[in-house]
Design an enzyme around this catalytic site. Sequence first.
Site, short mmCIF file in Angstrom:
data_model
loop_
_atom_site.label_atom_id
_atom_site.label_comp_id
_atom_site.label_asym_id
_atom_site.label_seq_id
_atom_site.Cartn_x
_atom_site.Cartn_y
_atom_site.Cartn_z
N PRO A 139 11.59 11.50 58.80
CA PRO A 139 11.78 12.75 58.06
C PRO A 139 11.33 14.00 58.81
O PRO A 139 10.38 13.98 59.58
CB PRO A 139 10.91 12.54 56.81
CG PRO A 139 10.79 11.07 56.68
CD PRO A 139 10.75 10.56 58.09
N HIS A 140 12.08 15.06 58.55
CA HIS A 140 11.68 16.41 58.93
C HIS A 140 11.56 16.65 60.42
O HIS A 140 10.57 17.16 60.92
CB HIS A 140 10.34 16.76 58.26
CG HIS A 140 10.25 18.21 57.89
ND1 HIS A 140 9.84 19.18 58.76
CD2 HIS A 140 10.55 18.84 56.75
CE1 HIS A 140 9.87 20.35 58.15
NE2 HIS A 140 10.31 20.17 56.93
#
Length: 234
Positions: free
Chosen positions: A135-136
Amino acid sequence: MHLNVREVSKLLKVSEKKVYDWIKRGILRADRVNDQYRLHRSDLLERTSSREIDIPAQIFEVPSSAGVFIPRLAEALNAGGIFYGLKGDDKAAVLSAIVNSLALPSNTDRESLAQLLLAREALGSTAIGEGIAIPHVRRPILLNTSSPAISLCFLEKPVDFGAFDGQPVFAIFLLISPTARMHLHLLSRLSFALHDSQLKAALVHRAARDEILAEFERVERAIKEPHIETEDHA
């Protein structure tokens, strides 16, 4: 740093047609600016973990001279922790469970961080295929820490993350770094390591913590020790 399709094709040593195909199929993420695609280097680093883009991640290393030593992946994993059996029936619940499990600075707003991760997913899945998500990555999580950390979270049951290969996610890597440059270095190492079939097998079988750390140490012996510049320009 953003790259156009021609630059990406040269970097990955494939045709421009192949790059366009990967973008169309969602294997590579790209922004459309003035009728041209722009791809971010951190996204490319993440996507090199895909089995289809089988290239050495070292080509993404940022050149530097005098700098700060970056810990090995096993050291960053030891700092961030390996978690098993995290509960959640969807992305929101899973990301919230992950954030609540991490050892973060006391002043970290965990609820805001979870919402930030979820908002990033709304822009496009961070699943890299084969049941793994990072994620991210487009905008790294930068916190006031003295050293970077990687947390590996195994879910109690796989969750649909909208991966390009259709496989639900069972393992999530979350990187937290003090600088964007350090994030890119760790991400390049992680991308390289996730090509290794033996390491991936250990992930699939939710191997014990010490076994997973040993696998990362084994794979990373092939990676040249990088350094980063003291000043962050990424």
